[in-house]
Design an enzyme around this catalytic site. Structure first.
Site, PDB file in Angstrom:
ATOM      1  N   ARG A  57       0.843  -1.212   0.000  1.00 24.67           N
ATOM      2  CA  ARG A  57       0.000   0.000   0.000  1.00 24.67           C
ATOM      3  C   ARG A  57       0.872   1.253   0.000  1.00 24.67           C
ATOM      4  O   ARG A  57       0.564   2.249  -0.625  1.00 24.67           O
ATOM      5  CB  ARG A  57      -0.973   0.009   1.183  1.00 24.67           C
ATOM      6  CG  ARG A  57      -1.733   1.342   1.288  1.00 24.67           C
ATOM      7  CD  ARG A  57      -3.005   1.287   2.142  1.00 24.67           C
ATOM      8  NE  ARG A  57      -2.829   0.558   3.381  1.00 24.67           N
ATOM      9  CZ  ARG A  57      -2.114   0.987   4.436  1.00 24.67           C
ATOM     10  NH1 ARG A  57      -1.513   2.151   4.401  1.00 24.67           N
ATOM     11  NH2 ARG A  57      -2.013   0.250   5.516  1.00 24.67           N
ATOM     12  N   ASP A 181      -7.825  18.011 -15.078  1.00 20.53           N
ATOM     13  CA  ASP A 181      -8.116  16.671 -15.581  1.00 20.53           C
ATOM     14  C   ASP A 181      -7.671  16.618 -17.047  1.00 20.53           C
ATOM     15  O   ASP A 181      -8.276  17.240 -17.908  1.00 20.53           O
ATOM     16  CB  ASP A 181      -9.627  16.396 -15.428  1.00 20.53           C
ATOM     17  CG  ASP A 181     -10.007  14.973 -15.816  1.00 20.53           C
ATOM     18  OD1 ASP A 181      -9.301  14.365 -16.657  1.00 20.53           O
ATOM     19  OD2 ASP A 181     -11.027  14.475 -15.301  1.00 20.53           O
TER      20      ASP A 181
HETATM   21  C1  LIG Z   1     -13.740   8.534 -17.132  1.00 18.48           C
HETATM   22  C2  LIG Z   1     -13.304   9.872 -16.665  1.00 18.48           C
HETATM   23  C3  LIG Z   1     -13.030  10.110 -15.308  1.00 18.48           C
HETATM   24  C4  LIG Z   1     -13.230   9.036 -14.235  1.00 18.48           C
HETATM   25  O1  LIG Z   1     -12.316   8.010 -14.364  1.00 18.48           O
HETATM   26  P1  LIG Z   1     -12.603   6.494 -13.867  1.00 18.48           P
HETATM   27  O2  LIG Z   1     -11.357   5.788 -14.254  1.00 18.48           O
HETATM   28  O3  LIG Z   1     -13.821   6.022 -14.575  1.00 18.48           O
HETATM   29  O4  LIG Z   1     -12.811   6.569 -12.397  1.00 18.48           O
HETATM   30  C5  LIG Z   1     -12.592  11.365 -14.947  1.00 18.48           C
HETATM   31  N1  LIG Z   1     -12.441  12.344 -15.869  1.00 18.48           N
HETATM   32  C6  LIG Z   1     -12.696  12.164 -17.165  1.00 18.48           C
HETATM   33  C7  LIG Z   1     -12.531  13.289 -18.121  1.00 18.48           C
HETATM   34  C8  LIG Z   1     -13.143  10.924 -17.619  1.00 18.48           C
HETATM   35  O5  LIG Z   1     -13.422  10.750 -18.915  1.00 18.48           O
END
Ligand SMILES: *Cc1c(COP(=O)(O)O)cnc(C)c1O
Length: 389
Positions: A57, A181
């Site tokens: 972990r 993101d």
């Molecule tokens: C799919 C997605 C997420 C979430 O990711 P997971 O791996 O499904 O938890 C976050 N941001 C964007 C832009 C995504 O397309």
């Protein structure tokens, strides 16, 4: 040998760095891929000496290889691998404390919206969602307790573009943390840390993994103090990525550039074809000449990506199309070798009230196409027949 591989790594081109990274060759045997250290714990040879690894972990050589790999590709100081994109985003959100305020882009990924609007609120962290294409709206949302800005560009599913450098410059003046993101662009097309972002986040489930076979999340920080804080959260929350999935992700990432180039070549062709199609009311793709964010996007990214959204005019037409297509998977998710078609109104954005959804351009006729690696002629022919019904 490790030294030879490391020399001048930073000067090498992205395509080369994707293949030659720390631990990409096993130092003990020369094996051509990072070994999977399928162990939860590590024998402590000497109790008076700290070992690099003691418990998985807290750290594991396979996961560490992946974490160093993504940090190097994003140009950050340290990387972290999590069980999913949402686990990575949640850990980053936990950097905030009760009483803090976040400003977030309004058309953020649905899961992030849910985290900020339903879970973080219970921890007394509040969020204001704003249209980040408008810097004045962002500035107007600033409060005395604002601590962070959460960005996503291009946005999902309408591919709106946010000016990353303009926002990080303002955030620095105000002493705000910035998180972005980068799932849609990947470090091949867009490196937010170079534009002043503090934390880059990924759903590695999408383009980085690339094969619809692994769920994973990654985070990269721009400095050591953030690295220490995020490490404490990753270890404390325990939402790490398993070692087999860490290996699978590295396996996928080696071909990232080649895949992204092929995806994009086809996505451009598809966007142009759709834009000229009489049955298509609107096409959203940052590479189209009439996209309002195109100029900003070209300043901060080296490509337009694989996701094309388009409007077929009505929910009825959209559902007809979903029933007629033969090539793409009809599914949530994106960024895979196979094309994936999704219907935001009934899938990713179903929980959003209809009026809010429409206000944000997510109409009943909107379709999102993640262009895969199939022949683009076949993809277009398939859509042509589906649209002619
Ligand atoms: C799919 C997605 C997420 C979430 O990711 P997971 O791996 O499904 O938890 C976050 N941001 C964007 C832009 C995504 O397309």
């Amino acid at each position: 040998m490790a030294q030879r591989r490391d020399q001048g790594q930073a000067q090498r081109q992205f395509a080369t760095r994707l293949l030659h990274f720390n631990r990409s060759i096993d130092e003990a045997t020369g094996a051509a891929s990072t070994p999977i250290y399928q162990a939860s714990t590590f024998h402590q040879e000497r109790l008076d000496e700290a070992q690099e690894f003691d418990y998985t972990r807290s750290g594991n050589p396979t996961r560490q290889a992946l974490e160093d790999y993504i940090a190097m590709l994003e140009g950050g100081t340290r990387g972290f691998a999590f069980a999913s994109g949402m686990a990575a985003i949640s850990a980053a959100a936990m950097l905030l404390s009760a009483g803090d305020h976040i400003i977030c882009t309004e058309d953020v990924y649905g899961g992030t919206y849910r985290l900020l609007s339903t879970i973080m609120t219970r921890m007394n962290v509040e969020t204001t969602f704003v249209d980040m294409t408008d810097l004045d709206k962002l500035k107007a949302a600033l409060k005395p307790n604002t601590k962070a800005i959460f960005l996503e560009t291009p946005s999902n599913p309408t591919l709106k573009i946010t000016d990353i450098a303009a926002i990080t410059a303002w955030a620095k003046e105000c002493g705000l943390l910035t998180m972005l993101d980068n799932t849609f662009m990947t470090p091949y097309h867009q490196r937010p840390i170079e534009l002043g972002v503090d934390i880059v986040l990924h759903s590695a489930t999408k383009f980085l993994g690339g094969h619809s076979d692994v769920t994973a999340g990654l985070a990269v920080v721009a400095n050591d103090s953030l690295g220490r804080r995020l490490k404490q959260l990753q270890n404390g929350l325990g939402t790490i990525l398993g070692v087999s999935d860490s290996w699978l992700l590295m396996r996928g990432m080696k071909t990232l550039q080649t895949r992204m180039e092929a995806h994009e070549r086809s996505a451009r062709r598809l966007a142009e074809w759709l834009a000229a199609h009489p049955e298509v009311a609107a096409v959203y793709y940052p590479g189209l000449p009439n996209h309002p964010g195109r100029e900003i996007h070209e300043r901060q990214s080296s490509g337009y990506g694989a996701v094309v959204s388009f409007d077929v005019g009505s929910g009825e037409r959209a559902k007809q199309l979903l029933g007629q297509v033969g090539i793409p998977l009809v599914a949530v998710s994106l960024g895979a070798v196979e094309s994936i078609l999704s219907y935001p109104a009934m899938m990713s954005h179903a929980a959003m009230p209809r009026e809010v959804r429409h206000e944000r351009g997510i109409t009943d006729g909107l379709i999102r196409y993640s262009v895969g690696l199939e022949s683009i002629e076949d993809i277009i022919a398939d859509l042509e027949q589906a649209l002619s019904f």
